[in-house]
Design an enzyme around this catalytic site. Sequence first.
Site, PDB file in Angstrom:
ATOM      1  N   GLY A 227      60.871  76.076  51.341  1.00 37.72           N
ATOM      2  CA  GLY A 227      62.135  75.984  52.414  1.00 37.72           C
ATOM      3  C   GLY A 227      62.406  77.121  53.041  1.00 37.72           C
ATOM      4  N   GLU A 268      55.956  76.753  46.524  1.00 38.17           N
ATOM      5  CA  GLU A 268      54.950  75.866  47.055  1.00 38.17           C
ATOM      6  C   GLU A 268      55.574  75.888  48.647  1.00 38.17           C
ATOM      7  OE1 GLU A 268      55.979  73.102  44.218  1.00 38.17           O
ATOM      8  OE2 GLU A 268      57.454  72.018  45.295  1.00 38.17           O
ATOM      9  N   PRO A 269      55.152  76.743  49.412  1.00 38.11           N
ATOM     10  CA  PRO A 269      55.388  76.657  50.882  1.00 38.11           C
ATOM     11  C   PRO A 269      54.592  76.032  51.797  1.00 38.11           C
ATOM     12  CG  PRO A 269      54.423  78.801  50.284  1.00 38.11           C
ATOM     13  CD  PRO A 269      54.669  78.069  48.948  1.00 38.11           C
ATOM     14  N   GLY A 270      55.191  75.122  52.931  1.00 34.42           N
ATOM     15  CA  GLY A 270      54.304  74.636  53.774  1.00 34.42           C
ATOM     16  C   GLY A 270      54.266  75.467  55.062  1.00 34.42           C
ATOM     17  N   ARG A 307      58.229  66.117  65.695  1.00 35.28           N
ATOM     18  CA  ARG A 307      59.289  66.749  65.292  1.00 35.28           C
ATOM     19  C   ARG A 307      60.485  66.851  66.305  1.00 35.28           C
ATOM     20  NH1 ARG A 307      59.787  71.261  63.553  1.00 35.28           N
ATOM     21  NH2 ARG A 307      60.783  71.326  61.770  1.00 35.28           N
ATOM     22  N   TYR A 311      63.504  65.040  64.315  1.00 39.22           N
ATOM     23  CA  TYR A 311      64.639  66.250  63.747  1.00 39.22           C
ATOM     24  C   TYR A 311      65.328  67.075  65.033  1.00 39.22           C
ATOM     25  CZ  TYR A 311      60.971  65.462  60.003  1.00 39.22           C
ATOM     26  OH  TYR A 311      60.180  65.073  58.959  1.00 39.22           O
ATOM     27  N   CYS A 337      55.548  55.026  75.300  1.00 39.47           N
ATOM     28  CA  CYS A 337      56.567  54.184  76.024  1.00 39.47           C
ATOM     29  C   CYS A 337      57.823  54.204  75.155  1.00 39.47           C
ATOM     30  CB  CYS A 337      55.870  52.761  76.030  1.00 39.47           C
ATOM     31  SG  CYS A 337      54.991  52.859  77.601  1.00 39.47           S
ATOM     32  N   GLU A 338      58.379  55.363  75.092  1.00 37.20           N
ATOM     33  CA  GLU A 338      59.608  55.385  74.425  1.00 37.20           C
ATOM     34  C   GLU A 338      59.988  56.875  74.922  1.00 37.20           C
ATOM     35  OE1 GLU A 338      60.756  55.182  70.339  1.00 37.20           O
ATOM     36  OE2 GLU A 338      59.165  53.953  69.785  1.00 37.20           O
ATOM     37  N   TYR A 365      53.439  69.926  59.872  1.00 34.94           N
ATOM     38  CA  TYR A 365      53.967  68.782  60.213  1.00 34.94           C
ATOM     39  C   TYR A 365      53.902  68.387  61.392  1.00 34.94           C
ATOM     40  CZ  TYR A 365      56.421  70.160  55.785  1.00 34.94           C
ATOM     41  OH  TYR A 365      56.626  70.704  54.596  1.00 34.94           O
TER      42      TYR A 365
END
Length: 425
Positions: A227, A268-270, A307, A311, A337-338, A365
């Site tokens: 995180g 456990e970092p991403g 993202r 988010y 088309c959005e 991500y």
Amino acid sequence: MEKRDNKYYINGLLIEDLAKEYGTPLYVYDGNQIADKYNALKNAFSEVSVKIKYAAKALTNPAILKLLKSQGAGLDVVSLNEARLGLMSGFVPEEILFTPSCVGFEEIVEAVDMGLNINIDNISILEHFGNKYHNSVPCSIRLNPHIMAGGNTKISTGHIDSKFGISIYQLPHILRIVKTYDIQVVGLHMHTGSDILEADVFLKMADILFGVSRDFPNLKFIDFGSGFKVAYKEGDITTNVYDLGIKMSAAFKTFCSEYGRDLEMWFEPGKYLVSEAGHLIVKANIIKTTPATAFVGVNSGLNHLIRPMMYDAYHHIVNISNPGGVQRVYTVSGYICETDNFGVDRKLNEVREGDFLAIKNAGAYGFSMASNYNSRERPAEVLVYNGKSHLIRRRETFDDLLNTLNDLDDFNPKAEVLAKKPIKE
Ligand code: LLP
């Protein structure tokens, strides 16, 4: 990404050249930056025995997995396929932690057969596990501490409404099951969310875990999840890993001496490892002015980087083709088309049709959440390492989209409708 003499580079290579060579949309990753981030984190915790398990879900390309393996990382996976990609990239099963959510027990059995470290996040699976394996297979337990943390409720995982982990209040029930089945618990785990700023959240989590540890005499590690917040915007405050390293290492050492043994500290970092090293390079297809807005319509969209829409995440955007151009205000939109804005009211150097834009902080991500929505192909991925570029995933083609379809030859809707109609005399 560096800017020199009004030109943009990634690891010494001109981004415009990469865009021309490999085409756009294109994900480009700076491998040296990923290695540097890994080593910075490792060094911040050099006072304790730390293991960094890269969260493969952030960016799963085997070249990235191989790179992190070469630096000494382990792996955190959430699916058997992520584990398989890890094994293909040179990790051994003992280095891989399997932390799935809501999977059936058969998936856990397969993970045990593969030799992975199993992290259990609900009581029901713990009971199945005990029934089948008793003390023959070690496991760790993911606890939910009921702490609200993280940049956005969608990515917060440690609060009371979250599906993740076993509630800390269910500890008596956990202990009862562990004792009854003689389960070998070698690790405790917590992960409270993504984009956590405050070192205090980690320290609070540590305090809870240290307390719980007293009930588990056979521990080998405590996993504090991840995180760590990265800077998405200029001036964004980020998790200060050095400060965190000093504070957590001190607390951990005191705990270990009370526990009577030195345990390993796992993370456990991403995002921390790969977010800033990745860029999505897109091309301005059109400039469209409406009564309210100047849109730059680009050859990518939420199908490639979700993202911003999912988010409300801020990703900095730069026009790498016209760095000296006068600044204007644009909304950068995708071709889906959005409504799929990458950024609203952004000051960019004047954008001309055909210019390349770089969307920053797209390493984590980005590609891993990409889809084929609107039946569009996913982008290619390029890794730049020591000043050399490598195509690590080719661009998809229409044929790739057809690959999973069944032959439609025996399906003839018109004939089926005709067959159902009563035959008139
Ligand atoms: N460990 C566990 C158990 C996790 O669930 C996650 C992320 C991580 C580690 C890695 O967290 P990180 O270091 O990347 O913050 N798609 C969202 C983030 C979802 C995170 C899911 N779990 C985003 O783009 O912000």
